[in-house]
Design an enzyme around this catalytic site. Structure first.
Site, PDB file in Angstrom:
ATOM      1  N   THR A  36       0.745  -1.182   0.055  1.00  0.00           N
ATOM      2  CA  THR A  36      -0.240  -0.167  -0.084  1.00  0.00           C
ATOM      3  C   THR A  36       0.820   1.274   0.064  1.00  0.00           C
ATOM      4  O   THR A  36       0.545   2.050  -0.983  1.00  0.00           O
ATOM      5  CB  THR A  36      -1.013   0.066   1.230  1.00  0.00           C
ATOM      6  OG1 THR A  36      -1.372  -1.405   1.519  1.00  0.00           O
ATOM      7  CG2 THR A  36      -1.981   0.971   0.898  1.00  0.00           C
ATOM      8  N   ASP A  89       1.998   5.635   5.845  1.00  0.00           N
ATOM      9  CA  ASP A  89       2.401   4.304   5.885  1.00  0.00           C
ATOM     10  C   ASP A  89       1.032   3.313   5.843  1.00  0.00           C
ATOM     11  O   ASP A  89       0.033   3.535   6.153  1.00  0.00           O
ATOM     12  CB  ASP A  89       3.248   4.134   6.967  1.00  0.00           C
ATOM     13  CG  ASP A  89       4.163   2.951   7.100  1.00  0.00           C
ATOM     14  OD1 ASP A  89       3.905   2.093   6.216  1.00  0.00           O
ATOM     15  OD2 ASP A  89       4.792   2.656   7.940  1.00  0.00           O
ATOM     16  N   LYS A 102       1.815  -3.397  13.044  1.00  0.00           N
ATOM     17  CA  LYS A 102       2.530  -3.244  11.944  1.00  0.00           C
ATOM     18  C   LYS A 102       3.971  -3.920  11.944  1.00  0.00           C
ATOM     19  O   LYS A 102       4.456  -4.550  12.903  1.00  0.00           O
ATOM     20  CB  LYS A 102       3.026  -1.754  11.674  1.00  0.00           C
ATOM     21  CG  LYS A 102       1.957  -0.640  11.167  1.00  0.00           C
ATOM     22  CD  LYS A 102       2.572   0.481  11.031  1.00  0.00           C
ATOM     23  CE  LYS A 102       3.630   0.725  10.171  1.00  0.00           C
ATOM     24  NZ  LYS A 102       3.448  -0.050   8.804  1.00  0.00           N
ATOM     25  N   GLY A 103       4.487  -4.282  10.771  1.00  0.00           N
ATOM     26  CA  GLY A 103       5.594  -5.041  10.497  1.00  0.00           C
ATOM     27  C   GLY A 103       5.544  -6.379   9.952  1.00  0.00           C
ATOM     28  O   GLY A 103       6.518  -7.137   9.804  1.00  0.00           O
ATOM     29  N   GLY A 105       5.865  -6.607   6.897  1.00  0.00           N
ATOM     30  CA  GLY A 105       7.056  -6.437   5.829  1.00  0.00           C
ATOM     31  C   GLY A 105       8.376  -6.308   6.582  1.00  0.00           C
ATOM     32  O   GLY A 105       9.658  -6.028   5.972  1.00  0.00           O
ATOM     33  N   GLU A 111       9.907   2.097  10.771  1.00  0.00           N
ATOM     34  CA  GLU A 111       8.586   2.671  10.641  1.00  0.00           C
ATOM     35  C   GLU A 111       8.175   3.417  12.010  1.00  0.00           C
ATOM     36  O   GLU A 111       7.661   4.403  12.038  1.00  0.00           O
ATOM     37  CB  GLU A 111       7.712   1.626  10.161  1.00  0.00           C
ATOM     38  CG  GLU A 111       7.823   1.168   8.810  1.00  0.00           C
ATOM     39  CD  GLU A 111       7.011  -0.171   8.343  1.00  0.00           C
ATOM     40  OE1 GLU A 111       6.572  -0.374   7.318  1.00  0.00           O
ATOM     41  OE2 GLU A 111       6.552  -0.793   9.431  1.00  0.00           O
ATOM     42  N   LYS A 129      -8.132  -4.443   6.608  1.00  0.00           N
ATOM     43  CA  LYS A 129      -7.336  -4.275   7.765  1.00  0.00           C
ATOM     44  C   LYS A 129      -8.066  -3.784   9.195  1.00  0.00           C
ATOM     45  O   LYS A 129      -7.272  -3.658  10.316  1.00  0.00           O
ATOM     46  CB  LYS A 129      -6.277  -3.212   7.413  1.00  0.00           C
ATOM     47  CG  LYS A 129      -5.490  -3.615   6.095  1.00  0.00           C
ATOM     48  CD  LYS A 129      -4.432  -4.731   6.412  1.00  0.00           C
ATOM     49  CE  LYS A 129      -3.707  -5.167   5.159  1.00  0.00           C
ATOM     50  NZ  LYS A 129      -2.636  -4.245   4.658  1.00  0.00           N
TER      51      LYS A 129
HETATM   52  C1  5RP Z   1       5.758  -3.324   6.961  1.00  0.00           C
HETATM   53  C2  5RP Z   1       4.482  -2.834   7.323  1.00  0.00           C
HETATM   54  C3  5RP Z   1       3.317  -2.723   6.313  1.00  0.00           C
HETATM   55  O1  5RP Z   1       2.996  -1.287   6.239  1.00  0.00           O
HETATM   56  C4  5RP Z   1       2.199  -3.480   6.434  1.00  0.00           C
HETATM   57  O2  5RP Z   1       2.980  -4.837   6.576  1.00  0.00           O
HETATM   58  C5  5RP Z   1       1.273  -3.406   5.367  1.00  0.00           C
HETATM   59  O3  5RP Z   1       1.511  -4.030   4.320  1.00  0.00           O
HETATM   60  P1  5RP Z   1       0.748  -4.042   2.947  1.00  0.00           P
HETATM   61  O4  5RP Z   1       0.449  -2.548   2.597  1.00  0.00           O
HETATM   62  O5  5RP Z   1       1.681  -4.671   1.884  1.00  0.00           O
HETATM   63  O6  5RP Z   1      -0.478  -4.945   3.376  1.00  0.00           O
HETATM   64  O7  5RP Z   1       4.152  -2.612   8.268  1.00  0.00           O
HETATM   65  O8  5RP Z   1       6.600  -3.609   7.923  1.00  0.00           O
END
Ligand code: 5RP
Length: 262
Positions: A36, A89, A102-103, A105, A111, A129
């Protein structure tokens, strides 16, 4: 909009595009990580190119830094920027108080530092979400590699006295090796299913030796922008209590659709 975008990508795109409308020339921005956030970087780059918007960005991961640079956004370090006007974010879970997990990724450490060093944080996400209570998504905890098994055992022991439904902890892997974060740490995912008291859990986890940071973002997010595949966006501001709905129009010629996988 090109037909090949899935409804979930459309939802992420419209949330990102609406959030980027908050950006003003001269701002110092925190640039989040994830699929995102990658849409947000593309939408921001489009405004930089088309409107001559002057911004600098502090990325929250090496992959966001690479994407931002490749699209012509000026990238600086947090130490150069010192304080930011706005961070945008994504998130893995968002509760009604706009507390987050979060996390997903593995970028939670940068972050959290970047979001905390910002006047405002806007979170962009698709509707999946939003949750009534945090915890279905595994909570990431960043730990230093030294003694990680001891740290994991201490975390599990600590969870016994806390209001969670499940206490399984797993080391995040990258193939057959532990996943290594941008800060050369490991991630332990906590499969808690339900977190009764996120504020308490966030504080307690960070007291355990070896824990660097956890993925609970408490009282950090100011605004959430939830996108839908039909172009609707819902905005909630936790500070003034406002909630509204908007619509983002798609321009089929947008070149940002070229490669959505960042
Ligand atoms: C990375 C994060 C991302 O913002 C979270 O995992 C959401 O990812 P996506 O937008 O791909 O669903 O916290 O550490």
């Amino acid at each position: 909009m090109p037909a090949e975008l899935s409804p979930i990508d459309k939802a992420k795109f419209v949330a990102a595009k609406r959030a980027v409308a908050y950006v003003e020339s001269g701002m110092k921005l925190g640039l989040g990580t994830g699929s995102t956030a990658a849409w947000m970087v593309r939408c921001l780059a489009e405004r930089v190119q088309n409107e001559g918007l002057k911004v600098v960005g502090v990325p929250t991961s090496t992959r966001t830094a690479e994407l931002a640079r490749s699209l012509g956004i000026q990238v600086v370090s947090l130490d150069e920027a010192k304080w930011l006007d706005l961070t945008i974010d994504g998130a893995d879970e968002i509760d009604p108080q706009l507390n987050l997990i979060k996390g997903g990724g593995a970028a939670l450490l940068q972050e959290k530092i970047v979001a905390t060093a910002s006047d405002r944080m806007i979170v962009i996400a698709d509707a999946a979400k939003e949750v009534a209570q945090l915890g279905a998504f595994p909570l990431p905890v960043e730990v230093i590699p030294f003694g990680w098994q001891t740290t994991k055992a201490l975390i599990e022991e600590t969870l016994v006295s806390l209001d969670v439904l499940n206490r399984e902890a797993t080391l995040r892997m990258n193939g057959d090796k532990p996943l290594v974060t941008d800060e050369a740490n490991y991630i332990i995912d906590l499969h808690l299913k339900r977190i009764g008291n996120p504020r308490q859990l966030a504080l307690v986890l960070n007291q355990i030796p070896g824990v660097v940071e956890n993925g609970l973002f408490i009282d950090i997010c100011d605004v959430v922008v939830i996108g839908h595949g039909d172009g609707r966006v819902q905005l909630r501001d936790i500070n003034d209590g406002s909630a509204r709905e908007d619509r983002v129009e798609f321009a089929p010629t947008d070149n940002i659709f070229a490669d959505p996988d960042a």
